[in-house]
Design a protein around this motif. Sequence first.
Motif, PDB file in Angstrom:
ATOM      1  N   ARG A 154     -10.742  -5.455  -4.112  1.00 28.53           N
ATOM      2  CA  ARG A 154     -10.955  -4.072  -4.565  1.00 28.53           C
ATOM      3  C   ARG A 154      -9.685  -3.507  -5.170  1.00 28.53           C
ATOM      4  O   ARG A 154      -9.720  -2.860  -6.224  1.00 28.53           O
ATOM      5  CB  ARG A 154     -11.429  -3.199  -3.401  1.00 28.53           C
ATOM      6  CG  ARG A 154     -12.872  -3.505  -3.001  1.00 28.53           C
ATOM      7  CD  ARG A 154     -13.342  -2.789  -1.754  1.00 28.53           C
ATOM      8  NE  ARG A 154     -12.996  -1.384  -1.708  1.00 28.53           N
ATOM      9  CZ  ARG A 154     -12.857  -0.713  -0.564  1.00 28.53           C
ATOM     10  NH1 ARG A 154     -12.993  -1.309   0.595  1.00 28.53           N
ATOM     11  NH2 ARG A 154     -12.570   0.567  -0.592  1.00 28.53           N
ATOM     12  N   ASN A 160      -6.150   3.184   4.047  1.00 30.15           N
ATOM     13  CA  ASN A 160      -6.498   3.268   5.460  1.00 30.15           C
ATOM     14  C   ASN A 160      -7.307   2.048   5.900  1.00 30.15           C
ATOM     15  O   ASN A 160      -7.032   1.435   6.932  1.00 30.15           O
ATOM     16  CB  ASN A 160      -7.268   4.557   5.736  1.00 30.15           C
ATOM     17  CG  ASN A 160      -7.611   4.721   7.198  1.00 30.15           C
ATOM     18  OD1 ASN A 160      -6.775   4.536   8.078  1.00 30.15           O
ATOM     19  ND2 ASN A 160      -8.856   5.074   7.462  1.00 30.15           N
ATOM     20  N   GLN A 161      -8.290   1.679   5.087  1.00 28.96           N
ATOM     21  CA  GLN A 161      -9.178   0.582   5.469  1.00 28.96           C
ATOM     22  C   GLN A 161      -8.460  -0.769   5.483  1.00 28.96           C
ATOM     23  O   GLN A 161      -8.620  -1.550   6.421  1.00 28.96           O
ATOM     24  CB  GLN A 161     -10.377   0.545   4.520  1.00 28.96           C
ATOM     25  CG  GLN A 161     -11.513  -0.290   5.047  1.00 28.96           C
ATOM     26  CD  GLN A 161     -12.788  -0.079   4.246  1.00 28.96           C
ATOM     27  OE1 GLN A 161     -12.810   0.642   3.251  1.00 28.96           O
ATOM     28  NE2 GLN A 161     -13.850  -0.719   4.687  1.00 28.96           N
ATOM     29  N   SER A 190       0.807  -1.221   0.000  1.00 33.55           N
ATOM     30  CA  SER A 190       0.000   0.000   0.000  1.00 33.55           C
ATOM     31  C   SER A 190       0.841   1.272   0.000  1.00 33.55           C
ATOM     32  O   SER A 190       0.299   2.377  -0.052  1.00 33.55           O
ATOM     33  CB  SER A 190      -0.966  -0.009   1.194  1.00 33.55           C
ATOM     34  OG  SER A 190      -0.267   0.014   2.412  1.00 33.55           O
ATOM     35  N   ARG A 228      -6.021  -0.913   8.458  1.00 38.21           N
ATOM     36  CA  ARG A 228      -6.725  -1.074   9.734  1.00 38.21           C
ATOM     37  C   ARG A 228      -7.255  -2.492   9.882  1.00 38.21           C
ATOM     38  O   ARG A 228      -7.171  -3.082  10.971  1.00 38.21           O
ATOM     39  CB  ARG A 228      -7.846  -0.049   9.852  1.00 38.21           C
ATOM     40  CG  ARG A 228      -7.325   1.372  10.063  1.00 38.21           C
ATOM     41  CD  ARG A 228      -8.431   2.413   9.958  1.00 38.21           C
ATOM     42  NE  ARG A 228      -9.534   2.144  10.849  1.00 38.21           N
ATOM     43  CZ  ARG A 228      -9.697   2.685  12.051  1.00 38.21           C
ATOM     44  NH1 ARG A 228      -8.804   3.565  12.494  1.00 38.21           N
ATOM     45  NH2 ARG A 228     -10.731   2.385  12.797  1.00 38.21           N
ATOM     46  N   GLN A 255     -10.872  -6.447   0.502  1.00 37.82           N
ATOM     47  CA  GLN A 255     -10.188  -5.228   0.086  1.00 37.82           C
ATOM     48  C   GLN A 255      -9.074  -5.525  -0.918  1.00 37.82           C
ATOM     49  O   GLN A 255      -8.790  -4.703  -1.791  1.00 37.82           O
ATOM     50  CB  GLN A 255      -9.674  -4.483   1.310  1.00 37.82           C
ATOM     51  CG  GLN A 255     -10.827  -3.917   2.119  1.00 37.82           C
ATOM     52  CD  GLN A 255     -10.462  -3.610   3.545  1.00 37.82           C
ATOM     53  OE1 GLN A 255      -9.322  -3.744   3.964  1.00 37.82           O
ATOM     54  NE2 GLN A 255     -11.463  -3.192   4.312  1.00 37.82           N
ATOM     55  N   ARG A 264      -2.076   6.338  -3.395  1.00 38.64           N
ATOM     56  CA  ARG A 264      -2.859   7.576  -3.493  1.00 38.64           C
ATOM     57  C   ARG A 264      -4.348   7.355  -3.222  1.00 38.64           C
ATOM     58  O   ARG A 264      -5.112   8.304  -3.145  1.00 38.64           O
ATOM     59  CB  ARG A 264      -2.652   8.210  -4.858  1.00 38.64           C
ATOM     60  CG  ARG A 264      -1.225   8.729  -5.027  1.00 38.64           C
ATOM     61  CD  ARG A 264      -1.016   9.478  -6.327  1.00 38.64           C
ATOM     62  NE  ARG A 264      -1.066   8.634  -7.521  1.00 38.64           N
ATOM     63  CZ  ARG A 264      -0.054   7.871  -7.956  1.00 38.64           C
ATOM     64  NH1 ARG A 264       1.081   7.834  -7.298  1.00 38.64           N
ATOM     65  NH2 ARG A 264      -0.175   7.161  -9.049  1.00 38.64           N
ATOM     66  N   ASP A 265      -4.753   6.074  -3.066  1.00 38.23           N
ATOM     67  CA  ASP A 265      -6.148   5.765  -2.735  1.00 38.23           C
ATOM     68  C   ASP A 265      -6.246   5.692  -1.210  1.00 38.23           C
ATOM     69  O   ASP A 265      -6.259   4.623  -0.594  1.00 38.23           O
ATOM     70  CB  ASP A 265      -6.577   4.441  -3.382  1.00 38.23           C
ATOM     71  CG  ASP A 265      -8.071   4.182  -3.281  1.00 38.23           C
ATOM     72  OD1 ASP A 265      -8.716   4.712  -2.349  1.00 38.23           O
ATOM     73  OD2 ASP A 265      -8.588   3.418  -4.125  1.00 38.23           O
ATOM     74  N   PHE A 266      -6.299   6.876  -0.595  1.00 40.64           N
ATOM     75  CA  PHE A 266      -6.180   6.978   0.854  1.00 40.64           C
ATOM     76  C   PHE A 266      -7.253   6.200   1.604  1.00 40.64           C
ATOM     77  O   PHE A 266      -6.972   5.615   2.649  1.00 40.64           O
ATOM     78  CB  PHE A 266      -6.192   8.455   1.285  1.00 40.64           C
ATOM     79  CG  PHE A 266      -5.108   9.258   0.641  1.00 40.64           C
ATOM     80  CD1 PHE A 266      -3.769   8.982   0.888  1.00 40.64           C
ATOM     81  CD2 PHE A 266      -5.418  10.284  -0.248  1.00 40.64           C
ATOM     82  CE1 PHE A 266      -2.757   9.713   0.290  1.00 40.64           C
ATOM     83  CE2 PHE A 266      -4.418  11.024  -0.848  1.00 40.64           C
ATOM     84  CZ  PHE A 266      -3.080  10.740  -0.583  1.00 40.64           C
ATOM     85  N   GLY A 267      -8.455   6.181   1.077  1.00 41.42           N
ATOM     86  CA  GLY A 267      -9.546   5.457   1.738  1.00 41.42           C
ATOM     87  C   GLY A 267      -9.276   3.959   1.785  1.00 41.42           C
ATOM     88  O   GLY A 267      -9.387   3.329   2.848  1.00 41.42           O
ATOM     89  N   LEU A 268      -8.901   3.396   0.653  1.00 37.81           N
ATOM     90  CA  LEU A 268      -8.620   1.959   0.593  1.00 37.81           C
ATOM     91  C   LEU A 268      -7.394   1.619   1.434  1.00 37.81           C
ATOM     92  O   LEU A 268      -7.406   0.640   2.189  1.00 37.81           O
ATOM     93  CB  LEU A 268      -8.420   1.495  -0.853  1.00 37.81           C
ATOM     94  CG  LEU A 268      -8.061   0.018  -1.027  1.00 37.81           C
ATOM     95  CD1 LEU A 268      -9.149  -0.889  -0.470  1.00 37.81           C
ATOM     96  CD2 LEU A 268      -7.799  -0.284  -2.502  1.00 37.81           C
TER      97      LEU A 268
END
Length: 142
Positions: free
Chosen positions: A85, A40-41, A27, A44, A82, A34-38
Motif C-alpha cells: 500500500r 498506525n496500522q 514511517s 502496530r 501494508q 502524514r498518512d496517519f491510518g497507514l
Amino acid sequence: MATIRRFEDLTCWQTARAVAQDVYRISKAGEMARDFGLVNQIRRAAGSVMDNIAEGFDRGSRGEFVQFLGFAKGSAGEVKSQLYRAFDQNYLDSATFEALCEKVDNNSRLIKGMLTYLSSSAIKGERYQSLQEPEPLYNTNA
C-alpha cells in the motif's frame, strides 16, 4: 543446537525487531508520515510480530507458542501487504520496498522454521517440566 532461554535469543524475534525498527524509520519521513491510518496500522502490525513471538515463548507451553507463532506469521503478512500500500502510494521507492519485503519474507521463513521445529519436537515447554522425566545424572549402561 543452542538452548534458548529467553525470547530475545530467538532469531525470528531478533529479525522481527529489526523489521519493526525499519518500519518506524520509514514511517517518520515524507508523505507517509502524514498518512496517519497507514502509519498506525503498519507500526502496530510490525510490533505485533515481535510481541506475539515473545508472548508465545513466555507462556511456557509448546502449544501456545505454536499458536502465537501463527499470529506472528499472520502479522508479518499484514506488514508486507501494508508495504505494498505504501509503495502504491509512492511513499517508498523501489529499492526500499524490495529490501523491506525481503526482510519480512525472511522473518516469515524463520517463523515457519520455528513452527516446523516445534511440531516435530518432544519438548512440551517449561510449564510441563515437572511432568517430564528427568535426565539421568549418569549412564547406568557403563
